[in-house]
Scaffold this active site. Structure first.
Site, PDB file in Angstrom:
ATOM      1  N   LYS A   9       0.851  -1.189   0.000  1.00  0.00           N
ATOM      2  CA  LYS A   9       0.000   0.000   0.000  1.00  0.00           C
ATOM      3  C   LYS A   9       0.887   1.240   0.000  1.00  0.00           C
ATOM      4  O   LYS A   9       1.724   1.410   0.899  1.00  0.00           O
ATOM      5  CB  LYS A   9      -0.873  -0.045   1.259  1.00  0.00           C
ATOM      6  CG  LYS A   9      -2.215   0.622   1.125  1.00  0.00           C
ATOM      7  CD  LYS A   9      -3.010   0.293   2.387  1.00  0.00           C
ATOM      8  CE  LYS A   9      -4.341   0.967   2.420  1.00  0.00           C
ATOM      9  NZ  LYS A   9      -4.952   0.845   3.750  1.00  0.00           N
TER      10      LYS A   9
HETATM   11  C1  E4P Z   1      -8.384   1.521   3.826  1.00  0.00           C
HETATM   12  O1  E4P Z   1      -7.514   1.095   3.153  1.00  0.00           O
HETATM   13  C2  E4P Z   1      -8.210   2.650   4.744  1.00  0.00           C
HETATM   14  O2  E4P Z   1      -7.105   2.404   5.529  1.00  0.00           O
HETATM   15  C3  E4P Z   1      -9.437   2.836   5.623  1.00  0.00           C
HETATM   16  O3  E4P Z   1     -10.587   2.409   4.932  1.00  0.00           O
HETATM   17  C4  E4P Z   1      -9.580   4.221   6.180  1.00  0.00           C
HETATM   18  O4  E4P Z   1     -10.798   4.326   6.877  1.00  0.00           O
HETATM   19  P1  E4P Z   1     -11.109   5.510   7.894  1.00  0.00           P
HETATM   20  O5  E4P Z   1     -11.297   6.768   7.096  1.00  0.00           O
HETATM   21  O6  E4P Z   1     -12.387   5.103   8.567  1.00  0.00           O
HETATM   22  O7  E4P Z   1      -9.947   5.594   8.818  1.00  0.00           O
END
Ligand code: E4P
Length: 218
Positions: free
Chosen positions: A83
């Site tokens: 990522k």
């Molecule tokens: C996904 O890859 C993200 O890390 C996650 O969905 C972020 O979510 P949040 O905005 O609720 O922290």
């Protein structure tokens, strides 16, 4: 539609996985902090449990650092998706890592133009953050629809992975639009099963059944 679980909580992943609800997992530095675990250890454990892609995030700010960290994370298991953030350096790292045969999830996407760049850089997944746009009074779902249209217009193979999902309605809307994947916290996925009329109907059936005095299979 594929379901990824947005957590590094092994017990929560296991519970959903046993029901066939887990096609992959996404983590980020905040979720690793919340787990209280070492990133390599917890990520390895998740990869042993789940067959699908498991996203593990780099933290370096420059492309070279991201590539180095990404390769290190990818050594944990073959189903790691590295990522990287949607910055210019993140796009450089995306291109290098995907050319090298790694799955790459480009995260922190907030515009269709960013998503277009990620697809051209060879991203396996683009992660537009629905909930964080909604938090600003913007329309996160409109972004999912725009990216879907743009990718379909040109046949980009990058998967639309709707992230920052906060509600059951978000998931239903993503399914309607045709997002390839959603990633949601375990509680939101479990909430999909609940309806007040289901509870009410069950209560009525149980009450009526008790009045019959019957038993099944006894
Ligand atoms: C996904 O890859 C993200 O890390 C996650 O969905 C972020 O979510 P949040 O905005 O609720 O922290």
């Amino acid at each position: 539609m594929r379901f990824f679980v947005d957590t590094a909580d092994i017990a929560a992943i296991r519970e959903l996985h046993e029901l066939g609800m887990v096609d992959g997992v996404t983590t980020n530095p905040s979720l690793i902090l919340k787990s209280g675990r070492n990133i390599a250890e917890v990520t390895r454990e998740i990869c042993e449990l789940v067959e699908g892609p498991v996203s593990a995030e780099v933290v370096a700010a420059d492309a070279e650092g991201m590539i180095r960290e990404g390769k290190h994370l990818a050594e944990i298991a073959p189903n790691i998706a590295v990522k990287v953030p949607l910055t210019w350096d993140g796009l450089r790292a995306c291109k290098a890592l995907s050319d090298d045969g790694h799955m790459v999830n480009v995260t922190l996407c907030f515009t269709a133009s960013q998503a277009l760049l990620a697809a051209k850089a060879g991203a396996t997944f683009i992660s537009p953050f629905v909930g964080r746009l909604d938090d600003l009074g913007l329309d996160g779902m409109e972004l999912i629809a725009d990216i879907r249209t743009i990718y379909d217009n040109y046949g980009f193979e990058t998967n639309v992975l709707a992230a920052s999902i906060r509600s059951v309605n978000h998931i239903v809307e993503c399914a309607r639009i045709g997002a390839d994947v959603i990633t949601a916290p375990p509680a939101v996925i479990k909430a999909m099963a609940s309806h007040v009329l289901t509870d009410k109907g069950l209560e009525q059936f149980n009450a009526d059944w008790a009045k019959t005095g019957q038993k099944i299979g006894l």
